[in-house]
Scaffold this motif. Structure first.
Motif, PDB file in Angstrom:
ATOM      1  N   UNK A   1       0.843  -1.207   0.000  1.00 15.56           N
ATOM      2  CA  UNK A   1       0.000   0.000   0.000  1.00 15.56           C
ATOM      3  C   UNK A   1       0.876   1.254   0.000  1.00 15.56           C
ATOM      4  N   UNK A   2       1.939   1.248   0.801  1.00 12.42           N
ATOM      5  CA  UNK A   2       2.835   2.413   0.870  1.00 12.42           C
ATOM      6  C   UNK A   2       3.493   2.677  -0.470  1.00 12.42           C
TER       7      UNK A   2
ATOM      8  N   UNK B   1      11.312  12.395  -5.761  1.00 12.01           N
ATOM      9  CA  UNK B   1      11.420  12.153  -4.317  1.00 12.01           C
ATOM     10  C   UNK B   1      10.480  11.034  -3.886  1.00 12.01           C
ATOM     11  N   UNK B   2       9.227  11.082  -4.324  1.00 13.90           N
ATOM     12  CA  UNK B   2       8.282  10.036  -3.947  1.00 13.90           C
ATOM     13  C   UNK B   2       8.688   8.682  -4.522  1.00 13.90           C
ATOM     14  N   UNK B   3       9.170   8.667  -5.762  1.00 17.79           N
ATOM     15  CA  UNK B   3       9.615   7.406  -6.359  1.00 17.79           C
ATOM     16  C   UNK B   3      10.806   6.835  -5.600  1.00 17.79           C
ATOM     17  N   UNK B   4      11.738   7.701  -5.203  1.00 14.68           N
ATOM     18  CA  UNK B   4      12.902   7.240  -4.441  1.00 14.68           C
ATOM     19  C   UNK B   4      12.468   6.647  -3.097  1.00 14.68           C
ATOM     20  N   UNK B   5      11.540   7.304  -2.423  1.00 16.13           N
ATOM     21  CA  UNK B   5      11.049   6.789  -1.140  1.00 16.13           C
ATOM     22  C   UNK B   5      10.340   5.450  -1.321  1.00 16.13           C
ATOM     23  N   UNK B   6       9.641   5.288  -2.447  1.00 15.77           N
ATOM     24  CA  UNK B   6       8.985   4.012  -2.726  1.00 15.77           C
ATOM     25  C   UNK B   6      10.008   2.899  -2.915  1.00 15.77           C
ATOM     26  N   UNK B   7      11.095   3.195  -3.621  1.00 17.19           N
ATOM     27  CA  UNK B   7      12.150   2.200  -3.848  1.00 17.19           C
ATOM     28  C   UNK B   7      12.815   1.810  -2.530  1.00 17.19           C
ATOM     29  N   UNK B   8      13.091   2.793  -1.688  1.00 15.44           N
ATOM     30  CA  UNK B   8      13.701   2.492  -0.394  1.00 15.44           C
ATOM     31  C   UNK B   8      12.778   1.618   0.452  1.00 15.44           C
ATOM     32  N   UNK B   9      11.470   1.845   0.340  1.00 14.05           N
ATOM     33  CA  UNK B   9      10.514   1.026   1.070  1.00 14.05           C
ATOM     34  C   UNK B   9      10.605  -0.433   0.644  1.00 14.05           C
TER      35      UNK B   9
END
Length: 422
Positions: free
Chosen positions: A107-108, A187-195
Motif C-alpha cells: 500500500x505504501x 522524491x516520492x519514487x525514491x522513497x517508494x524504492x527504499x521502502x
C-alpha cells in the motif's frame, strides 16, 4: 530460507513469552522496517509535501499542509488500532505480523508512486491518507512483533535499535529528498524504492510463531471496538501511555517550530541551521540509545532512563527559552537528542512489559501508538496558539519552550507510579 526465532519449535503457543533471542538477522530486518517508516514519514512530511503544496496552491500552502497532516493523523490513529487488533487474530503459517507488514509495504509503495502525480489538493489529501494506511500497518505490525519474538531481557537492545532508526531515518531521508531527489515525483519514487528494499526483508524472510485457532480472540468488529479502551483500565498501562504522550509532546513542542524560531528569534538561515541542529540531535540520540539500551538490559531498569530523558529535554527547553543564540540552540539540540535517545533506549521495552493480555498485544500496542501521534497534533495547535497570542517577537517562543519544559517534567512524574517495571 526464512529467518525466525530459534525457540519456535519449543514454544507451544504464539502467546507464550519468548525465551531465546530471534537472532541478528531478525533484528536487522526489523530495524530496517522501522528505518523505512521514519525515513518516508519525515522526509515526505517535512520536505516533499510542503514542496508539493507550494506547487499546487502557493497562496495557501500552509493550510494545505495542515489539512493533509490532520487527516493523516486521524487515519494513523484508526489504522494502528485496527491493524494491531486484526494481526492479533491472523492465522497465517508464517506468523501473525509478517502478512500485515507485507500489506503495508504494498500500500505504501503504490501510494507513494501515486502521490507524486497529484496536482489537486483533494488528490494530495486522499492519496497521502492511503500512504498513511500503509505506513501505519507497517509500524503497527513491527511493533507487535517485538513482544512476540524478543525476550524481556533483550528488549532494551531492540528498543535502542528502534531509537537509532527513529533518529537517523528522518535525517537521511530529509537529506536525500533535499539534495539528490529534489523533484516532487523523483522524491516520492525514491522513497517508494527504499521502502521495497527496507521493508520487504522482514515481510518475506522472517517467521513468527503461528497462532492456533483455539487461541484466536473474538474477531467481531464490535468486540475490537469495545476493547480499544479496555487496557487503559490497567494502571501501569495507563501511566505508560500518559508518560509516552507527554515526553513526545515535549519533544514535539521543541522541534515543530524550530525552523521559524531560527528565522524569527536567532536571525540565521533556517534551512542551513535546521540541518546542523538535526545532525547534532541525531548524533546525541544514537549514542544515548546504544549506551542506554545496553545499560537497561544489563540492570533490568527502565524507569530511570525515562526520568533522565525528561530532565534532559526540560534542560534543553531552558536553553531555547533563555538564550536565543546559535550556541544555546546547539547545546539545546544536543541535549534534546541525548534525552530522546535515553527514552528510545527503553520505550519499546517498557511498553511491552505493561501489556495486560498476550492475546491483545497488537491491539494494545496500537492504542499505545496513539500517544506517538496525538502529541504532534497538540504541539502544532499549542505552538500556534502561543505564537498568535504572545507574538513571534515577544513572549511567543519563550512560552512555547516553557510548555516543552513543563510537559517534560510531567513525563518524569507519570512514569513513577508504574509498578510492574523497575
Amino acid at each position: 530460507m526464512a529467518v525466525g526465532s530459534p525457540d519456535q519449535a519449543a514454544r507451544r503457543s504464539a502467546l507464550d513469552e519468548p525465551t531465546r533471542s530471534p537472532g541478528g538477522r531478525w533484528l536487522t530486518s526489523w530495524t530496517l522496517g522501522h528505518f523505512a517508516f521514519f525515513m518516508v514519514m519525515f522526509a515526505a512530511a517535512q520536505v516533499v509535501l510542503p514542496r508539493q503544496a507550494e506547487s499546487i496552491s502557493p497562496d495557501h500552502k500552509e493550510t494545505v499542509v495542515s489539512v493533509v497532516t490532520l487527516v493523516a493523523a486521524l487515519v494513523t490513529i484508526v489504522v494502528n488500532v485496527l491493524v494491531g487488533a486484526y494481526s492479533d487474530r491472523t492465522l497465517a503459517a508464517r506468523g501473525r505480523r509478517q502478512i500485515w507488514v507485507l500489506f503495508g509495504a504494498v500500500v505504501t509503495i503504490v501510494g507513494l508512486v501515486a502521490q507524486g502525480y497529484q496536482n489537486t489538493v483533494v488528490g494530495m489529501v486522499v492519496i497521502w491518507a492511503l500512504v498513511q494506511v500503509g505506513l501505519s500497518s507497517i509500524s503497527a505490525a513491527l511493533t507487535a512483533a517485538l513482544p512476540d519474538e524478543v525476550p524481556v531481557t533483550e528488549r532494551a537492545r531492540a528498543s535502542s535499535l528502534w531509537g537509532i532508526a527513529s533518529a537517523a531515518g528522518p535525517l537521511i531521508g530529509i537529506a536525500l529528498v533535499s539534495t539528490v531527489f529534489a523533484g516532487v515525483v523523483s522524491a516520492y519514487l525514491a522513497l517508494a524504492v527504499f521502502t521495497v528494499f527496507m521493508v520487504l526483508p522482514f515481510a518475506l524472510f522472517t517467521r513468527g510463531v503461528p497462532l492456533q485457532v483455539s487461541e484466536r480472540p473474538t474477531t467481531s468488529f464490535r468486540a475490537i471496538l469495545a476493547g480499544t479502551l479496555t487496557p487503559l483500565r490497567h494502571a501501569d498501562f495507563a501511566w505508560a501511555w500518559t508518560g509516552r504522550f507527554f515526553i513526545q509532546l515535549s519533544n514535539a513542542l521543541a522541534q515543530v517550530y524550530l525552523w521559524f524560531y531560527l528565522r524569527d528569534r536567532i536571525g540565521v538561515d533556517p534551512d542551513e541551521w535546521t540541518l546542523y541542529l538535526v545532525v547534532l540531535y541525531t548524533a546525541g540520540a544514537v549514542v544515548a540509545a546504544i549506551l542506554g539500551g545496553r545499560w537497561s538490559d544489563r540492570t533490568g531498569r527502565r524507569k530511570m532512563l525515562v526520568v533522565v530523558s525528561s530532565v534532559l529535554q526540560g534542560v534543553a527547553a531552558i536553553f531555547y527559552l533563555a538564550s536565543p543564540t546559535t550556541w544555546a540552540a546547539i547545546i539545546g539540540s544536543l541535549l534534546l537528542g541525548i534525552g530522546f535517545g535515553c527514552y528510545a533506549a527503553v520505550d519499546q521495552a517498557l511498553i511491552t512489559q505493561v501489556l495486560p493480555r498476550a492475546e491483545d498485544r497488537g491491539k494494545d500496542l496500537g492504542v499505545i501508538n496513539i500517544a506517538n501521534n496525538l502529541p504532534y497534533v497538540f504541539a502544532g495547535a499549542l505552538g500556534g496558539a502561543a505564537l498568535s497570542l504572545f507574538g513571534r517577537d515577544d513572549l511567543g517562543y519563550p512560552v512555547l519552550y516553557a510548555l516543552s519544559l513543563i510537559t517534560a517534567l510531567i513525563a518524569a512524574l507519570t512514569v513513577q507510579p508504574i509498578k510492574s517495571v523497575r
